[in-house]
Design a protein around this motif. Structure first.
Motif, PDB file in Angstrom:
ATOM      1  N   ALA B 435      40.305  41.179  41.561  1.00 21.07           N
ATOM      2  CA  ALA B 435      39.684  40.210  42.460  1.00 21.07           C
ATOM      3  C   ALA B 435      40.120  40.502  43.885  1.00 21.07           C
ATOM      4  O   ALA B 435      41.120  41.186  44.122  1.00 21.07           O
ATOM      5  CB  ALA B 435      40.106  38.795  42.054  1.00 21.07           C
ATOM      6  N   GLY B 483      44.508  36.515  41.210  1.00 19.00           N
ATOM      7  CA  GLY B 483      43.099  36.804  40.985  1.00 19.00           C
ATOM      8  C   GLY B 483      42.918  37.518  39.657  1.00 19.00           C
ATOM      9  O   GLY B 483      43.634  38.470  39.354  1.00 19.00           O
ATOM     10  N   ASP B 485      39.824  38.702  36.488  1.00 18.59           N
ATOM     11  CA  ASP B 485      38.415  38.922  36.245  1.00 18.59           C
ATOM     12  C   ASP B 485      38.034  38.099  35.017  1.00 18.59           C
ATOM     13  O   ASP B 485      38.587  38.300  33.937  1.00 18.59           O
ATOM     14  CB  ASP B 485      38.188  40.416  35.976  1.00 18.59           C
ATOM     15  CG  ASP B 485      36.750  40.705  35.609  1.00 18.59           C
ATOM     16  OD1 ASP B 485      36.026  41.236  36.464  1.00 18.59           O
ATOM     17  OD2 ASP B 485      36.345  40.403  34.463  1.00 18.59           O
ATOM     18  N   GLU B 490      35.104  36.919  39.756  1.00 13.29           N
ATOM     19  CA  GLU B 490      36.460  36.710  40.253  1.00 13.29           C
ATOM     20  C   GLU B 490      36.873  35.265  40.000  1.00 13.29           C
ATOM     21  O   GLU B 490      36.116  34.330  40.289  1.00 13.29           O
ATOM     22  CB  GLU B 490      36.524  37.019  41.750  1.00 13.29           C
ATOM     23  CG  GLU B 490      36.349  38.494  42.039  1.00 13.29           C
ATOM     24  CD  GLU B 490      35.956  38.743  43.479  1.00 13.29           C
ATOM     25  OE1 GLU B 490      36.807  39.194  44.248  1.00 13.29           O
ATOM     26  OE2 GLU B 490      34.789  38.462  43.823  1.00 13.29           O
ATOM     27  N   TYR B 492      40.469  32.588  40.063  1.00 10.40           N
ATOM     28  CA  TYR B 492      41.793  32.525  40.677  1.00 10.40           C
ATOM     29  C   TYR B 492      42.661  31.474  40.001  1.00 10.40           C
ATOM     30  O   TYR B 492      42.294  30.297  39.949  1.00 10.40           O
ATOM     31  CB  TYR B 492      41.670  32.234  42.177  1.00 10.40           C
ATOM     32  CG  TYR B 492      40.958  33.353  42.895  1.00 10.40           C
ATOM     33  CD1 TYR B 492      41.678  34.439  43.381  1.00 10.40           C
ATOM     34  CD2 TYR B 492      39.570  33.351  43.046  1.00 10.40           C
ATOM     35  CE1 TYR B 492      41.032  35.500  44.019  1.00 10.40           C
ATOM     36  CE2 TYR B 492      38.914  34.402  43.683  1.00 10.40           C
ATOM     37  CZ  TYR B 492      39.647  35.472  44.165  1.00 10.40           C
ATOM     38  OH  TYR B 492      39.020  36.528  44.783  1.00 10.40           O
ATOM     39  N   GLU B 516      36.112  31.146  43.875  1.00 10.53           N
ATOM     40  CA  GLU B 516      36.534  31.511  45.219  1.00 10.53           C
ATOM     41  C   GLU B 516      36.641  30.296  46.145  1.00 10.53           C
ATOM     42  O   GLU B 516      37.567  30.175  46.934  1.00 10.53           O
ATOM     43  CB  GLU B 516      35.526  32.527  45.764  1.00 10.53           C
ATOM     44  CG  GLU B 516      35.947  33.184  47.033  1.00 10.53           C
ATOM     45  CD  GLU B 516      34.920  34.215  47.501  1.00 10.53           C
ATOM     46  OE1 GLU B 516      34.095  34.666  46.668  1.00 10.53           O
ATOM     47  OE2 GLU B 516      34.951  34.562  48.685  1.00 10.53           O
TER      48      GLU B 516
END
Lengths: 148, 558
Positions: B435, B483, B485, B490, B492, B516
């Protein structure tokens, strides 16, 4: 054994005996040559060094650095016979191997002797004390040699 | 600071010639990529997503103006006009051509710099306290010991093909500003009965299996430092796992053997190596120490007291002036107590609002070089927080320094505040990342600049990694972000409660991850919980430790 491509830095007559494994050596007490694989413990040989003419240390992959420690351990214990690096031995590792006490090299792929000599001569000095006779820089700085 | 003699210079020059030869053989097809890779890595050259990246060593983070100027030159000559200061106190260039690599190393060698062992499975560049030699709380300057170990570890014939990379850190105070216990070997120089010696902590690290290093030896005499290090490394080289690269760091060996058994093996090897004469004489350490003596104006304060005796003093902060132009805020946040009460160490923030953490342009590097020469006895430090320190600044010079930094975009008053984010290069550059890290850092920095909460939050260390390798130190963040996958998107994860300081702790994951946009909101939510719950004098970390995870989870996942 690829004798034709072996680089040897010794003047004595090479020991041509085949090397036995560490395990076999424990039972074959008349063997004069042993081969240590990366996972083998070089210290198992320490009681028998005086009757060994050659130790082969295997490098199945040049990135596996255990053989460097095995070599130094044998030299630190006073082993004076041939110490041969066998396998994935490349010109860019020769100088470090020599510093750890290797004095013979049996690479899977031949190494040009001129390239080997250039590799040995590449670094003018060394920073550490190791298993070769080279004087470390710290010793040169403090009297063992000139002073700058 | 340390200066090369002809031996050091000859070694670095030989390395340039060696690497030039290796590059030529690679370009001519005489070396396969598999054969070349470990060689280029040991010269700091990585293959990233878009180009080669070159990591230049800045030993223990110390450099002078001339060296900083060369870093600027390299950025312009071989890269895109900027560089990236890293958590290893190094600098990285992200757009390097293989054909130029040897020329860059030659340029570096001309100013006593190199990229030796900045990557690869070998002993890496040695890190230290960024206030080393200047801080008021040290028993000694740790850098001479780091330099001794730098030389010992350079081109080490036995330890250049280790199971995995190996990072050593040396500090000399109770305060830990270098994440010492999160290194493969962490050394703390301590005094015992009037003698200096070294505590050895072994087996710490971040990565996918974070561990805090246990104490292996409480006191190694100074004339046995190299020998003890050699013993610790030999046990690792022989028995560290090589079957799985994710279990190959020394922390796994120490963990699997147990600290006690690992220590027993090291002590046995140490006893053997003491007979081998591998230790440089103390005279060599004394020679190195000579390079690190404080410049003479720094040795005496105006009151004539001995600065070495001065503990950290409340009043040793910057002058209290009411100016209303931002100077006070900067002086309050971005200075650190110096051994000499007339001086401070000044932190140059490379974290402007919305900027890329740790990036500096060639022009900025030149400004830093000039300011180091003008105000800091020609000395600079790179911090593991991706900022730069001017270690020896007279308090009277602070306003002028601040003005010059502000004019160059480096005067942001945010040291150790929310905006002072550590972030790895992430998916914008790195082939390992899952990410992006940089845009997350930028959005958070912008959010907290806009909402005005940064000042109220006080000390809050936010650290972002774009994958589980943890280059962004997320395990050690008061707030950490990882981060990952998730099915091609992406995602977090949020972590709370880590610390890389003397109260070392590993952060814990709050729960399900965020997208994000969501992660920026989540950070603000966690910050708000702290603002609501804190008691007098508590930092974010203190409040978290007192109230635990539950109130944060409740707010985050309500």
């Amino acid at each position: 054994m690829p004798e034709a491509t072996t680089i040897r830095l010794r003047d004595d007559t090479p020991c041509m005996e085949p090397a036995v494994t560490l395990e076999a050596f424990a039972e074959q007490t008349n063997a004069v040559a042993v081969r240590i694989e990366p996972g083998g413990d070089a210290r198992e040989l320490l009681a028998h060094l005086d009757r060994l003419a050659r130790v082969d240390i295997a490098f199945p992959a040049f990135t596996d650095g255990r053989g460097y420690s095995a070599a130094r351990i044998l030299r630190e214990a006073g082993f004076a016979g041939e110490l041969r690096a066998v396998g994935d031995v490349l010109v860019d590792q020769l100088a470090y191997m020599r510093r750890c006490g290797f004095d013979a090299f049996a690479p899977d792929a031949p190494i040009d002797m001129a390239d080997a000599e250039a590799a040995f001569a590449r670094f003018p000095e060394v920073y550490q004390s190791a298993a070769d006779p080279r004087t470390p820089i710290w010793a040169l700085r403090h009297g063992d040699g000139d002073d700058r | 600071m340390y200066a090369y003699d002809r031996y050091d210079q000859a070694m670095v020059d030989a390395r340039v010639a060696e690497f030039r030869d290796q590059c030529e053989r690679r370009l001519a097809g005489k070396l396969t990529e598999d054969q070349f890779k470990p060689l280029r890595l040991m010269n700091g050259l990585y293959l990233q997503l878009h180009a080669y990246m070159l990591r230049v060593a800045i030993p223990y983070g110390t450099l002078n103006g001339g060296q900083m100027r060369m870093l600027a030159t390299i950025a312009e000559k071989y890269d895109r006009g900027y560089g990236h200061f890293t958590t290893r106190q190094n600098i990285q260039y992200n757009w390097i051509k293989l054909e130029d690599a040897a020329d860059i190393l030659a340029d570096l060698a001309s100013v006593e710099m190199h990229a030796i062992q900045t990557s690869g499975n070998c002993i890496r560049n040695i890190s230290s306290d960024h206030f080393a030699g200047a801080a008021a709380d040290e028993v000694a300057d740790p850098r001479p010991y780091a330099e001794l170990l730098r030389q010992w570890s350079s081109f080490h014939p036995e330890f250049s093909y280790l199971p995995r990379k190996f990072k050593i850190c040396v500090i000399a105070s109770e305060q830990d500003r270098a994440a010492m216990r999160l290194h493969d070997i962490g050394i703390r120089i301590v005094g015992r009965d009037g003698e200096l010696g070294a505590q050895f902590y072994v087996g710490g690290g971040m990565g996918r299996t974070p561990m805090i290093a246990p104490l292996i030896r409480d006191f190694v005499p100074l004339d046995q430092l190299v020998t003890y290090s050699e013993a610790a490394l030999r046990v690792y080289n022989r028995y560290g796992r090589r079957d799985n690269k994710y279990k190959a760091r020394i922390k796994i060996l120490v963990h699997e053997l147990g600290a006690e058994e690992y220590t027993r093996q090291v002590e046995e090897e140490f006893a053997h190596l003491l007979e081998q004469g591998v230790e440089p004489p103390l005279a060599e350490l004394e020679r190195i120490k000579g390079f690190f003596e404080l410049p003479s104006p720094l040795r005496h304060s105006r009151e004539g007291g001995n600065p070495a005796e001065g503990a950290v003093r409340e009043e040793s902060g910057p002058p209290d002036q009411v100016r209303g132009d931002g100077f006070e805020s900067w002086a309050r946040h971005n200075t650190h107590a110096h051994r000499n009460p007339d001086y401070v160490s000044a932190i140059v923030s490379l974290k402007p609002v919305g900027g890329i953490p740790g990036d500096a342009t060639a022009d900025q590097m030149r400004v830093l070089a000039d300011l180091a020469e003008q105000y800091s006895f020609d000395e600079l430090r790179v911090m593991h927080t991706q900022n730069v320190v001017l270690p020896h600044v007279a308090k009277d010079d602070l306003p002028a320094l601040w003005q010059a930094l502000s004019d160059a975009g480096m005067g942001t008053p945010n040291a150790d505040l929310m905006g002072d984010i550590i972030a790895c290069p992430g998916l914008d550059y790195c082939s390992l990342a899952n990410a992006r890290s940089i845009p997350i850092a930028q959005r958070i920095s912008e959010r907290f600049a806009a909402n005005g909460k940064e000042a109220a939050l006080g000390e809050l260390k936010l650290k972002i990694s774009g994958c589980i390798n943890a280059c962004g130190h997320h395990h050690a963040g008061h707030i950490g972000i990882l981060g990952v996958d998730r099915k091609g998107t992406e995602n977090y994860q949020l972590l709370l409660g880590g610390s890389e300081a003397e109260d070392t702790s590993l952060a814990k994951i709050t729960g399900p991850g965020f997208d994000e946009r969501g992660i920026v909101d989540a950070v603000e939510t966690a910050a708000d919980v702290y603002l609501r719950e804190r008691e007098d004098g508590e930092r974010f970390l203190d409040t978290y430790r007192r109230i635990g995870m539950a109130p944060f989870k409740e707010a985050l996942y309500a």
